[in-house]
Motif scaffolding. Structure first.
Motif, PDB file in Angstrom:
ATOM      1  N   ARG A  37      32.578 -14.410  14.177  1.00 50.79           N
ATOM      2  CA  ARG A  37      32.315 -15.156  15.061  1.00 50.79           C
ATOM      3  C   ARG A  37      32.977 -15.413  16.319  1.00 50.79           C
ATOM      4  N   ASP A  38      34.040 -14.490  16.700  1.00 50.13           N
ATOM      5  CA  ASP A  38      34.704 -14.314  17.692  1.00 50.13           C
ATOM      6  C   ASP A  38      33.774 -13.816  18.723  1.00 50.13           C
ATOM      7  N   ASN A  39      34.248 -13.780  20.153  1.00 50.10           N
ATOM      8  CA  ASN A  39      33.495 -12.938  20.939  1.00 50.10           C
ATOM      9  C   ASN A  39      33.635 -11.342  20.512  1.00 50.10           C
ATOM     10  N   ASN A  40      32.336 -10.599  20.673  1.00 48.35           N
ATOM     11  CA  ASN A  40      32.283  -9.220  20.151  1.00 48.35           C
ATOM     12  C   ASN A  40      32.435  -9.260  18.779  1.00 48.35           C
ATOM     13  N   GLY A  45      26.350  -8.802  17.333  1.00 47.20           N
ATOM     14  CA  GLY A  45      25.647  -7.556  17.548  1.00 47.20           C
ATOM     15  C   GLY A  45      24.436  -7.436  16.254  1.00 47.20           C
ATOM     16  N   TYR A  46      24.722  -8.127  15.189  1.00 47.41           N
ATOM     17  CA  TYR A  46      23.761  -8.225  14.269  1.00 47.41           C
ATOM     18  C   TYR A  46      23.234  -9.544  13.835  1.00 47.41           C
ATOM     19  N   LYS A  50      19.407 -10.900   8.990  1.00 45.31           N
ATOM     20  CA  LYS A  50      18.617  -9.605   8.630  1.00 45.31           C
ATOM     21  C   LYS A  50      19.655  -8.582   7.991  1.00 45.31           C
ATOM     22  N   VAL A  51      20.862  -8.876   8.049  1.00 43.43           N
ATOM     23  CA  VAL A  51      21.878  -7.804   7.357  1.00 43.43           C
ATOM     24  C   VAL A  51      22.657  -8.578   6.216  1.00 43.43           C
ATOM     25  N   ALA A  52      22.696  -9.822   6.073  1.00 47.95           N
ATOM     26  CA  ALA A  52      23.620 -10.507   5.190  1.00 47.95           C
ATOM     27  C   ALA A  52      22.577 -11.529   4.329  1.00 47.95           C
ATOM     28  N   PHE A  67      24.556  -0.865   8.131  1.00 49.05           N
ATOM     29  CA  PHE A  67      25.312  -1.980   8.443  1.00 49.05           C
ATOM     30  C   PHE A  67      26.715  -1.810   7.596  1.00 49.05           C
ATOM     31  N   TYR A  68      26.503  -1.840   6.476  1.00 48.36           N
ATOM     32  CA  TYR A  68      27.745  -1.857   5.388  1.00 48.36           C
ATOM     33  C   TYR A  68      28.477  -0.460   5.421  1.00 48.36           C
ATOM     34  N   HIS A  69      27.590   0.758   5.600  1.00 48.39           N
ATOM     35  CA  HIS A  69      28.383   1.789   5.672  1.00 48.39           C
ATOM     36  C   HIS A  69      29.333   1.825   6.844  1.00 48.39           C
TER      37      HIS A  69
END
Ligand code: BV8
Ligand code: ZN
Length: 251
Positions: A37-40, A45-46, A50-52, A67-69
């Motif tokens: 949750r910091d900048n960048n 990006g995700y 959708k990915v978690a 995403f996990y690879h």
């Protein structure tokens, strides 16, 4: 200013019977691992939904595996930083020290920490979506690391062995963490925004049981209101100093 607080924390460490370090993504930031949750951060990006989440995985397992690879490959290229190493040293010089981590990067264990509870699973483990097969991805062949790996036992789709949103935390880890939060005299909250529950609730639980709460985070967090001592500084800066001071007063 921090010197006085460092002295206070070293004294607390000396007097405490049971100590817990509750850690989040921020403790790995100085190793070069992005936080959430910091900048960048990762969630820039995700879309976490959708990915978690299980729904995200059901809809598009390839993207979730990618995403996990990617995170596993990143984690394999970085090293524990002085914060991880300081906690590993603390475990080696005192009894009753436990790390409860929300991180899945394995850097605490790489630094030498043995007493680690991984509340949200591990980047280096996968499990079958159908049978009870669990895999250690550190010792897996290439095809298992493909975009949609299948179970070597029943050929069903494998999934990352991590805890997604809307999923319960693993039973054993949850109760062990609950037990330690209920019985510790001193809890460090290190590198976490303390926004994700039920993990973050262990800080409040420790507070309720009478533990002293020491927060280490450059920014204020949801747990700052219950911290007895706060260090607004990077974990890699301050943890080695706290451990050095603790060693110098003769633990
Ligand atoms: C559950 C997957 C019920 C693993 C993660 C609305 C929608 C959806 C869900 C909810 C909702 N409201 C509430 C919920 C519940 C939800 C939740 O809490 N959501 C929050 C966000 C509102 N929780 C869940 O869904 C949990 N499950 O409730 O299930 C249930 C019960 C029974 C039966 C069935 C169902 C599951 C939560 C786990 C989710 N999984 N990720 C992965 O991919 O890693 S969450 C993700 O957040 C990671 O796991 C991460 O560990 C966790 C916490 O983040 P942090 O580690 O704190 O990282 P963050 O970036 O936030 O902060 C970093 C901090 O470091 C910052 O403060 C920064 O200042 C600091 N920092 C930076 N540099 C440094 C530093 N500190 C020190 N030194 C530095 N150098
Ligand atoms: Zn299977």
């Amino acid at each position: 200013m921090d010197d006085r607080k460092i002295g206070q924390v070293a004294d607390l460490l000396q007097r405490a019977v049971s100590v817990v370090a509750f850690t989040g993504a921020g403790i790995s930031a100085e190793s070069g691992v992005p936080t959430f949750r910091d900048n960048n951060g990762l969630w820039e990006g995700y879309d976490p939904m959708k990915v978690a989440t299980p729904e995200g995985f059901k809809e598009d397992p390839r993207t979730v595996w990618r995403f996990y690879h990617k995170r596993r490959q990143q984690a394999q290229q970085v090293k524990p930083n002085p914060a991880h190493l300081a906690l590993a040293e603390l475990e080696s010089i005192r009894n009753n020290f436990l790390i409860i981590t929300q991180n899945i990067d394995g850097l605490h264990q790489q630094a030498g920490s043995k007493n680690v509870i991984e509340l949200h699973g591990s980047l280096f483990k996968a499990r079958c979506t159908k049978c009870s097969c669990q895999l250690d991805l550190n010792s897996c062949s290439q095809e298992i690391l493909s975009d949609e790996p299948s179970c070597p036992k029943c050929n069903s789709l494998l999934r990352p062995a991590v805890v997604w949103f809307y999923e319960p935390l693993p039973e054993e880890e949850f109760s062990a963490a609950m037990e330690s939060a209920d019985n510790c005299d001193l809890m460090f909250s290190i590198g976490t925004s303390a926004e994700v529950h039920p993990a973050a609730s262990f800080v409040w639980q420790a507070k309720a049981n009478g533990a002293v709460i020491v927060e280490i985070n450059p920014k204020p967090t949801a747990a700052s209101q219950i911290a007895d001592i706060s260090f607004r500084i990077a974990a890699g800066e301050i943890l080695p100093k706290i451990v050095e001071q603790y060693k110098s007063i003769g633990q």
